[in-house]
Design an enzyme around this catalytic site. Structure first.
Site, PDB file in Angstrom:
ATOM      1  N   ASP A  13       0.134 -22.092  18.069  1.00 23.20           N
ATOM      2  CA  ASP A  13       0.317 -21.032  17.400  1.00 23.20           C
ATOM      3  C   ASP A  13      -1.019 -20.379  17.060  1.00 23.20           C
ATOM      4  O   ASP A  13      -1.989 -20.907  17.310  1.00 23.20           O
ATOM      5  CB  ASP A  13       0.939 -21.362  16.088  1.00 23.20           C
ATOM      6  N   LEU A  14      -1.021 -19.054  16.770  1.00 23.62           N
ATOM      7  CA  LEU A  14      -2.283 -18.460  16.344  1.00 23.62           C
ATOM      8  C   LEU A  14      -2.707 -18.587  14.926  1.00 23.62           C
ATOM      9  O   LEU A  14      -3.686 -19.049  14.234  1.00 23.62           O
ATOM     10  CB  LEU A  14      -2.257 -16.952  16.754  1.00 23.62           C
ATOM     11  N   ASP A  15      -2.093 -17.661  14.078  1.00 20.72           N
ATOM     12  CA  ASP A  15      -2.272 -17.505  12.665  1.00 20.72           C
ATOM     13  C   ASP A  15      -2.268 -18.715  11.739  1.00 20.72           C
ATOM     14  O   ASP A  15      -1.010 -19.320  11.940  1.00 20.72           O
ATOM     15  CB  ASP A  15      -1.312 -16.544  11.917  1.00 20.72           C
ATOM     16  N   THR A  21      -6.206 -16.031   9.793  1.00 23.83           N
ATOM     17  CA  THR A  21      -5.788 -14.734   9.433  1.00 23.83           C
ATOM     18  C   THR A  21      -4.207 -14.827   8.919  1.00 23.83           C
ATOM     19  O   THR A  21      -3.828 -13.685   8.326  1.00 23.83           O
ATOM     20  CB  THR A  21      -5.185 -14.311  11.044  1.00 23.83           C
ATOM     21  N   LYS A  49       5.338 -17.673   6.602  1.00 22.38           N
ATOM     22  CA  LYS A  49       4.446 -18.326   7.674  1.00 22.38           C
ATOM     23  C   LYS A  49       5.300 -18.278   9.058  1.00 22.38           C
ATOM     24  O   LYS A  49       6.431 -18.815   8.939  1.00 22.38           O
ATOM     25  CB  LYS A  49       3.865 -19.544   7.321  1.00 22.38           C
ATOM     26  N   SER A 120       2.491 -17.173  19.736  1.00 19.50           N
ATOM     27  CA  SER A 120       2.425 -16.605  18.551  1.00 19.50           C
ATOM     28  C   SER A 120       3.389 -15.496  18.264  1.00 19.50           C
ATOM     29  O   SER A 120       3.654 -14.681  19.280  1.00 19.50           O
ATOM     30  CB  SER A 120       0.901 -16.028  18.163  1.00 19.50           C
ATOM     31  N   ALA A 121       3.974 -15.284  17.055  1.00 19.53           N
ATOM     32  CA  ALA A 121       5.037 -14.426  17.019  1.00 19.53           C
ATOM     33  C   ALA A 121       4.290 -12.803  16.543  1.00 19.53           C
ATOM     34  O   ALA A 121       5.041 -11.649  16.765  1.00 19.53           O
ATOM     35  CB  ALA A 121       5.915 -14.520  15.810  1.00 19.53           C
ATOM     36  N   SER A 122       2.867 -12.793  16.727  1.00 15.35           N
ATOM     37  CA  SER A 122       2.206 -11.849  16.207  1.00 15.35           C
ATOM     38  C   SER A 122       2.092 -10.717  17.443  1.00 15.35           C
ATOM     39  O   SER A 122       1.499 -11.052  18.374  1.00 15.35           O
ATOM     40  CB  SER A 122       0.782 -12.126  15.409  1.00 15.35           C
ATOM     41  N   LYS A 151      11.060 -17.859  15.372  1.00 10.52           N
ATOM     42  CA  LYS A 151      10.810 -19.394  15.000  1.00 10.52           C
ATOM     43  C   LYS A 151      11.886 -19.371  13.761  1.00 10.52           C
ATOM     44  O   LYS A 151      11.969 -18.513  13.076  1.00 10.52           O
ATOM     45  CB  LYS A 151       9.537 -19.673  14.709  1.00 10.52           C
ATOM     46  N   GLU A 175       1.287 -26.261  15.217  1.00  8.64           N
ATOM     47  CA  GLU A 175       1.797 -25.116  14.246  1.00  8.64           C
ATOM     48  C   GLU A 175       1.356 -25.347  12.722  1.00  8.64           C
ATOM     49  O   GLU A 175       1.413 -26.389  12.289  1.00  8.64           O
ATOM     50  CB  GLU A 175       3.257 -25.066  14.207  1.00  8.64           C
ATOM     51  N   ASP A 176       1.311 -24.292  12.145  1.00  7.17           N
ATOM     52  CA  ASP A 176       1.058 -24.533  10.426  1.00  7.17           C
ATOM     53  C   ASP A 176       2.097 -24.152   9.666  1.00  7.17           C
ATOM     54  O   ASP A 176       2.182 -24.494   8.676  1.00  7.17           O
ATOM     55  CB  ASP A 176      -0.024 -23.825   9.874  1.00  7.17           C
TER      56      ASP A 176
END
Ligand code: G6P
Ligand code: MG
Length: 227
Positions: A13-15, A21, A49, A120-122, A151, A175-176
């Protein structure tokens, strides 16, 4: 849990995992929630999130009992406004926003010939990775605009393994977000949750922050899990 030796790939995941971010996303949503007259709370921030842009707006509206207050066109306008605010917060972002330990972790994974992908979903993830100077590590990415489900559906993490050419059980997902951990688990990968273990209790392995995210710690946690 699968054996550490069987792991070949890492799906990120990214953020909130690679960079700080998620704080910017939260700030921009908070600003919009204020404008829409929806009370902001830590719970709402947590629940947002990992959730895609339009689904996030719908969740905010639902939380405020305003799910039917706006037309699709108005909602598009609000979602675009949030994104403009988010992008302005990103403007001066650079490698200093990379979360502690992540640069070393990525280097170690590369040295050990693991393959990496991004889940990432972004839609802003290409821009974020460029600004952080980490794009080179993530040649393999899942394009969130091609997904049918967000997700916690397994689709994004399943595709994260697929783009690497590996089976889900050969991959670790990181993941966070609670919904992100659920997505990793449903995809059949080993899940590493970064954050509060009470929230991320479904993760196979939990680290409270990214400083603990090392190959040695993952190996140790998987070996404990075997017994
Ligand atoms: C990630 C973040 C969410 C964000 C979503 C969509 O999942 O955790 O906070 O809403 O991406 O991001 P975007 O940049 O496309 O609006
Ligand atoms: Mg995240």
């Amino acid at each position: 849990m699968v054996k550490f030796e069987d792991i070949k790939g890492f799906v990120f995941d990214l953020d909130g995992v690679i960079a700080d971010t998620s704080v910017y996303h939260s700030k921009a949503w908070h600003q919009l929630a204020d404008e829409l007259g929806v009370a902001w709370s830590d719970d709402l921030a947590e629940n947002l999130k990992g959730v895609g842009r339009m689904d996030s707006l719908n969740l905010i509206l639902k939380t405020g009992g305003k799910e039917n207050a706006y037309t699709e066109e108005e909602k598009e306008k609000y979602a675009a406004k949030k994104n403009t605010n988010y992008l302005s917060l990103l403007k001066n972002m650079n490698a200093s926003a990379i979360l502690p330990g992540i640069s070393d972790f990525l280097k170690t994974l590369e040295e050990h010939d693991y393959r990496l992908s991004l889940a990432s979903a972004s839609k802003n993830s290409p821009l974020v990775l460029e600004q952080l100077g980490l794009a080179k590590y993530f040649e393999k990415r899942v394009d969130p605009t091609t997904l049918k489900h967000g997700k916690p559906d397994p689709e994004i993490f399943a595709r994260g393994a697929e783009v690497l050419g590996y089976k889900p059980e050969e991959c670790i997902g990181i993941e966070d977000a609670k919904v992100g951990v659920e997505s990793i688990n449903a995809a059949g990968e080993t899940s590493v949750g970064i954050g509060d273990p009470k929230i991320l209790h479904e993760a196979d392995i939990n680290f409270t922050d990214t400083t603990q995210l090392t190959l040695a710690n993952i190996k140790a946690a998987m070996e404990v899990g075997e017994h």
